[in-house]
Design a protein around this motif. Sequence first.
Motif, mmCIF file in Angstrom:
data_model
loop_
_atom_site.group_PDB
_atom_site.id
_atom_site.type_symbol
_atom_site.label_atom_id
_atom_site.label_comp_id
_atom_site.label_asym_id
_atom_site.label_seq_id
_atom_site.Cartn_x
_atom_site.Cartn_y
_atom_site.Cartn_z
ATOM 1 N N ASN A 153 38.003 2.650 61.561
ATOM 2 C CA ASN A 153 39.595 2.953 60.839
ATOM 3 C C ASN A 153 40.014 2.817 62.130
ATOM 4 O OD1 ASN A 153 41.598 2.652 58.680
ATOM 5 N ND2 ASN A 153 42.079 4.276 59.249
ATOM 6 N N SER A 154 41.279 1.906 62.211
ATOM 7 C CA SER A 154 42.257 1.705 63.733
ATOM 8 C C SER A 154 43.636 1.519 62.411
ATOM 9 C CB SER A 154 41.702 0.883 64.365
ATOM 10 O OG SER A 154 42.548 0.369 65.706
ATOM 11 N N GLU A 155 44.616 2.151 62.853
ATOM 12 C CA GLU A 155 46.170 1.886 62.435
ATOM 13 C C GLU A 155 46.872 1.878 63.840
ATOM 14 O OE1 GLU A 155 48.715 4.547 59.567
ATOM 15 O OE2 GLU A 155 46.717 4.263 59.125
ATOM 16 N N PHE A 156 47.907 0.758 64.136
ATOM 17 C CA PHE A 156 48.471 0.741 65.405
ATOM 18 C C PHE A 156 49.878 1.482 65.254
ATOM 19 C CE2 PHE A 156 51.968 -1.537 67.899
ATOM 20 C CZ PHE A 156 50.964 -1.462 69.252
ATOM 21 N N HIS A 157 50.309 1.805 65.963
ATOM 22 C CA HIS A 157 52.258 2.238 65.423
ATOM 23 C C HIS A 157 52.463 1.965 66.941
ATOM 24 C CE1 HIS A 157 51.660 4.906 61.623
ATOM 25 N NE2 HIS A 157 50.567 4.448 62.463
ATOM 26 N N ASP A 158 53.825 1.067 67.026
ATOM 27 C CA ASP A 158 54.320 0.525 68.280
ATOM 28 C C ASP A 158 55.884 1.771 68.477
ATOM 29 O OD1 ASP A 158 55.305 -1.117 70.404
ATOM 30 O OD2 ASP A 158 55.738 -2.793 68.646
ATOM 31 N N LYS A 159 55.651 2.057 69.757
ATOM 32 C CA LYS A 159 57.083 3.277 69.740
ATOM 33 C C LYS A 159 58.644 2.322 69.983
ATOM 34 C CE LYS A 159 57.676 0.395 74.704
ATOM 35 N NZ LYS A 159 57.497 0.156 75.822
ATOM 36 N N ASP A 160 59.592 3.158 68.807
ATOM 37 C CA ASP A 160 60.409 3.586 68.457
ATOM 38 C C ASP A 160 60.683 4.645 68.611
ATOM 39 O OD1 ASP A 160 59.461 5.598 67.331
ATOM 40 O OD2 ASP A 160 58.708 4.542 65.425
ATOM 41 N N GLU A 161 62.458 4.834 67.852
ATOM 42 C CA GLU A 161 63.280 5.837 68.729
ATOM 43 C C GLU A 161 62.251 6.978 68.996
ATOM 44 O OE1 GLU A 161 63.785 5.366 64.279
ATOM 45 O OE2 GLU A 161 64.123 4.176 65.715
ATOM 46 N N LYS A 162 61.564 7.196 67.645
ATOM 47 C CA LYS A 162 61.374 8.720 68.109
ATOM 48 C C LYS A 162 59.713 8.843 69.192
ATOM 49 C CE LYS A 162 62.221 10.303 63.170
ATOM 50 N NZ LYS A 162 61.199 10.838 62.408
ATOM 51 N N HIS A 163 59.613 7.890 69.333
ATOM 52 C CA HIS A 163 58.324 7.960 69.830
ATOM 53 C C HIS A 163 58.141 7.036 71.474
ATOM 54 C CE1 HIS A 163 57.147 8.679 65.924
ATOM 55 N NE2 HIS A 163 55.763 9.980 65.871
ATOM 56 N N LYS A 164 58.147 7.330 72.092
ATOM 57 C CA LYS A 164 58.229 6.683 73.005
ATOM 58 C C LYS A 164 56.888 5.744 74.063
ATOM 59 C CE LYS A 164 59.845 7.774 78.537
ATOM 60 N NZ LYS A 164 59.717 9.461 79.221
ATOM 61 N N TYR A 165 55.920 6.336 72.997
ATOM 62 C CA TYR A 165 54.768 5.102 73.472
ATOM 63 C C TYR A 165 54.095 4.886 72.196
ATOM 64 C CZ TYR A 165 55.509 8.104 77.765
ATOM 65 O OH TYR A 165 55.766 8.548 78.462
ATOM 66 N N SER A 166 53.687 3.541 72.799
ATOM 67 C CA SER A 166 53.021 3.051 71.303
ATOM 68 C C SER A 166 51.492 4.075 70.645
ATOM 69 C CB SER A 166 52.557 1.212 71.439
ATOM 70 O OG SER A 166 51.556 1.531 72.855
ATOM 71 N N PHE A 167 51.118 3.742 70.006
ATOM 72 C CA PHE A 167 49.355 4.551 69.640
ATOM 73 C C PHE A 167 49.467 4.113 68.291
ATOM 74 C CE2 PHE A 167 52.626 6.957 67.781
ATOM 75 C CZ PHE A 167 52.157 7.614 65.979
ATOM 76 N N SER A 168 47.537 4.066 68.236
ATOM 77 C CA SER A 168 47.094 3.846 67.616
ATOM 78 C C SER A 168 46.132 5.107 67.336
ATOM 79 C CB SER A 168 45.845 2.781 68.130
ATOM 80 O OG SER A 168 46.303 1.977 67.813
ATOM 81 N N TYR A 169 45.906 5.190 65.712
ATOM 82 C CA TYR A 169 45.498 6.572 65.553
ATOM 83 C C TYR A 169 43.588 5.602 64.386
ATOM 84 C CZ TYR A 169 48.965 9.356 63.463
ATOM 85 O OH TYR A 169 50.907 8.829 63.279
ATOM 86 N N LEU A 170 42.774 6.294 65.386
ATOM 87 C CA LEU A 170 41.331 5.789 65.644
ATOM 88 C C LEU A 170 40.563 6.341 65.101
ATOM 89 C CD1 LEU A 170 41.203 4.280 69.050
ATOM 90 C CD2 LEU A 170 41.912 3.485 67.148
ATOM 91 N N THR A 171 39.868 5.967 63.544
ATOM 92 C CA THR A 171 38.837 7.238 63.194
ATOM 93 C C THR A 171 37.427 6.025 63.599
ATOM 94 O OG1 THR A 171 40.132 7.172 61.432
ATOM 95 C CG2 THR A 171 37.890 8.522 60.794
ATOM 96 N N PHE A 172 36.179 7.124 64.078
ATOM 97 C CA PHE A 172 35.319 7.433 63.997
ATOM 98 C C PHE A 172 33.555 7.369 63.944
ATOM 99 C CE2 PHE A 172 37.430 6.499 68.560
ATOM 100 C CZ PHE A 172 36.412 5.319 68.626
ATOM 101 N N LEU A 173 32.696 7.277 63.380
ATOM 102 C CA LEU A 173 31.931 8.537 62.276
ATOM 103 C C LEU A 173 30.700 8.550 63.400
ATOM 104 C CD1 LEU A 173 32.200 6.794 58.923
ATOM 105 C CD2 LEU A 173 33.036 9.539 59.827
ATOM 106 N N LYS A 174 29.722 9.525 63.426
ATOM 107 C CA LYS A 174 28.527 9.093 64.438
ATOM 108 C C LYS A 174 27.396 8.393 63.728
ATOM 109 C CE LYS A 174 27.225 12.599 66.742
ATOM 110 N NZ LYS A 174 26.023 13.809 66.590
ATOM 111 N N LYS A 175 27.390 7.502 64.550
ATOM 112 C CA LYS A 175 26.226 6.554 63.921
ATOM 113 C C LYS A 175 24.791 7.214 62.896
ATOM 114 C CE LYS A 175 27.433 2.164 66.319
ATOM 115 N NZ LYS A 175 26.543 1.192 67.319
#
Length: 161
Positions: free
Chosen positions: A139-161
Amino acid sequence: MKITLVAAAAENNALGKDNDLIWRLPDDFKRFKALTSYHHIIMGRKTFESFPKPLPNRKHVVITRQENYKNETIEVVHSLEEAIQFSSTEEEIFIIGGGEIYKQALPFTDKIELTRVHGEFEADTFFPEIDEKKWDLVNSEFHDKDEKHKYSFSYLTFLKK
Protein backbone atom coordinates in the motif's frame (compact mmCIF):
# COMPACT_ATOMS: atom_id res chain seq x y z
CA MET A 1 1.78 -12.59 17.37
CA LYS A 2 2.52 -10.10 14.61
CA ILE A 3 5.43 -7.65 14.92
CA THR A 4 5.07 -4.32 13.13
CA LEU A 5 7.69 -1.59 12.81
CA VAL A 6 6.25 1.94 12.77
CA ALA A 7 8.51 4.77 11.65
CA ALA A 8 8.73 8.06 9.81
CA ALA A 9 11.94 8.24 7.78
CA ALA A 10 13.23 10.55 5.07
CA GLU A 11 14.36 9.40 1.63
CA ASN A 12 17.91 9.08 3.05
CA ASN A 13 16.40 7.03 5.95
CA ALA A 14 16.93 9.88 8.43
CA LEU A 15 14.83 9.37 11.58
CA GLY A 16 16.00 12.03 14.01
CA LYS A 17 18.74 14.24 15.35
CA ASP A 18 19.75 14.95 18.95
CA ASN A 19 17.01 12.60 20.23
CA ASP A 20 14.24 14.55 18.51
CA LEU A 21 12.22 14.35 15.32
CA ILE A 22 13.38 16.46 12.39
CA TRP A 23 9.84 17.31 11.20
CA ARG A 24 6.33 17.73 12.58
CA LEU A 25 3.62 15.99 10.56
CA PRO A 26 0.28 16.15 12.44
CA ASP A 27 -1.43 13.62 10.15
CA ASP A 28 1.41 11.16 10.74
CA PHE A 29 1.00 11.59 14.53
CA LYS A 30 -2.72 10.80 14.14
CA ARG A 31 -1.92 7.69 12.08
CA PHE A 32 0.68 6.58 14.63
CA LYS A 33 -1.89 6.98 17.42
CA ALA A 34 -4.52 5.04 15.46
CA LEU A 35 -2.09 2.19 14.73
CA THR A 36 -0.58 1.84 18.20
CA SER A 37 -3.33 2.70 20.70
CA TYR A 38 -4.33 -0.19 22.98
CA HIS A 39 -1.20 -2.16 22.03
CA HIS A 40 2.26 -2.76 23.42
CA ILE A 41 4.88 -0.39 22.00
CA ILE A 42 8.51 -1.45 22.21
CA MET A 43 11.24 1.17 22.09
CA GLY A 44 14.73 2.02 23.22
CA ARG A 45 15.32 4.15 26.31
CA LYS A 46 16.34 7.26 24.35
CA THR A 47 13.14 7.11 22.30
CA PHE A 48 11.10 6.82 25.50
CA GLU A 49 12.97 9.73 27.08
CA SER A 50 12.25 11.91 24.03
CA PHE A 51 8.51 11.86 24.91
CA PRO A 52 7.22 14.64 27.17
CA LYS A 53 5.24 11.93 29.02
CA PRO A 54 4.18 8.33 28.32
CA LEU A 55 1.75 8.01 25.41
CA PRO A 56 -1.82 7.34 26.55
CA ASN A 57 -3.59 3.99 26.04
CA ARG A 58 -0.43 2.03 25.29
CA LYS A 59 1.82 -0.31 27.28
CA HIS A 60 5.39 1.00 27.02
CA VAL A 61 8.10 -1.67 26.91
CA VAL A 62 11.48 0.07 27.10
CA ILE A 63 14.78 -1.61 26.28
CA THR A 64 17.87 -0.35 28.09
CA ARG A 65 21.34 -1.61 28.94
CA GLN A 66 21.13 0.28 32.26
CA GLU A 67 20.61 -2.42 34.88
CA ASN A 68 19.10 -0.07 37.47
CA TYR A 69 16.84 1.96 35.15
CA LYS A 70 13.48 2.51 36.87
CA ASN A 71 10.23 4.13 35.84
CA GLU A 72 6.89 3.20 37.40
CA THR A 73 4.89 3.94 34.23
CA ILE A 74 6.67 1.45 31.94
CA GLU A 75 7.98 -2.10 31.67
CA VAL A 76 11.80 -2.06 31.65
CA VAL A 77 13.62 -4.86 29.81
CA HIS A 78 17.23 -5.34 28.76
CA SER A 79 16.98 -6.89 25.27
CA LEU A 80 14.71 -6.99 22.26
CA GLU A 81 14.11 -10.70 22.91
CA GLU A 82 12.97 -9.92 26.46
CA ALA A 83 10.63 -7.19 25.14
CA ILE A 84 9.08 -9.57 22.60
CA GLN A 85 8.74 -12.29 25.24
CA PHE A 86 7.03 -9.86 27.64
CA SER A 87 4.55 -8.95 24.87
CA SER A 88 4.06 -12.49 23.56
CA THR A 89 0.40 -12.70 24.59
CA GLU A 90 -0.47 -9.72 22.37
CA GLU A 91 -1.99 -10.19 18.91
CA GLU A 92 0.18 -7.41 17.45
CA ILE A 93 3.05 -5.43 18.92
CA PHE A 94 4.66 -2.30 17.56
CA ILE A 95 8.35 -1.43 17.48
CA ILE A 96 8.62 2.37 17.47
CA GLY A 97 12.37 3.09 17.55
CA GLY A 98 15.00 4.19 17.63
CA GLY A 99 17.38 3.32 14.83
CA GLU A 100 19.28 0.55 16.62
CA ILE A 101 16.07 -1.12 17.86
CA TYR A 102 14.61 -1.03 14.32
CA LYS A 103 17.78 -2.68 12.98
CA GLN A 104 17.67 -5.42 15.64
CA ALA A 105 13.93 -6.00 15.11
CA LEU A 106 13.87 -6.13 11.31
CA PRO A 107 14.60 -9.90 11.05
CA PHE A 108 11.63 -10.65 13.38
CA THR A 109 9.24 -8.19 11.75
CA ASP A 110 6.14 -9.17 9.77
CA LYS A 111 5.03 -5.71 8.66
CA ILE A 112 6.47 -2.21 8.26
CA GLU A 113 4.26 0.88 8.48
CA LEU A 114 6.59 3.57 7.14
CA THR A 115 5.87 7.22 6.62
CA ARG A 116 8.36 8.21 3.93
CA VAL A 117 9.09 11.92 4.28
CA HIS A 118 10.00 13.29 0.85
CA GLY A 119 13.34 14.98 1.27
CA GLU A 120 16.80 14.32 2.65
CA PHE A 121 17.73 15.53 6.10
CA GLU A 122 20.76 15.77 8.34
CA ALA A 123 20.37 13.20 11.11
CA ASP A 124 22.23 11.08 13.63
CA THR A 125 19.70 8.23 13.69
CA PHE A 126 18.62 6.25 10.64
CA PHE A 127 16.05 3.64 9.65
CA PRO A 128 17.53 0.42 8.18
CA GLU A 129 17.39 -0.17 4.42
CA ILE A 130 14.31 -2.12 3.29
CA ASP A 131 15.47 -5.01 1.10
CA GLU A 132 12.96 -5.24 -1.76
CA LYS A 133 13.83 -8.94 -2.18
CA LYS A 134 12.41 -9.58 1.32
CA TRP A 135 9.53 -7.08 1.44
CA ASP A 136 6.46 -6.39 -0.71
CA LEU A 137 5.06 -2.86 -0.87
CA VAL A 138 1.31 -3.53 -0.51
CA ASN A 139 0.00 0.00 0.00
CA SER A 140 1.19 3.52 -0.82
CA GLU A 141 -0.70 6.73 -0.08
CA PHE A 142 0.82 10.11 -1.03
CA HIS A 143 0.13 13.32 0.93
CA ASP A 144 1.28 16.65 -0.44
CA LYS A 145 2.65 19.41 1.77
CA ASP A 146 0.03 21.89 2.99
CA GLU A 147 -0.44 24.55 5.67
CA LYS A 148 0.01 21.95 8.46
CA HIS A 149 2.70 19.84 6.77
CA LYS A 150 5.96 21.45 5.68
CA TYR A 151 6.98 18.34 3.70
CA SER A 152 5.13 15.95 1.43
CA PHE A 153 5.10 12.33 2.59
CA SER A 154 3.76 8.89 1.72
CA TYR A 155 2.34 6.19 3.95
CA LEU A 156 3.94 2.91 2.85
CA THR A 157 2.92 -0.54 4.08
CA PHE A 158 5.33 -3.43 3.53
CA LEU A 159 4.70 -7.11 4.24
CA LYS A 160 7.44 -9.70 4.58
CA LYS A 161 7.55 -11.98 1.52
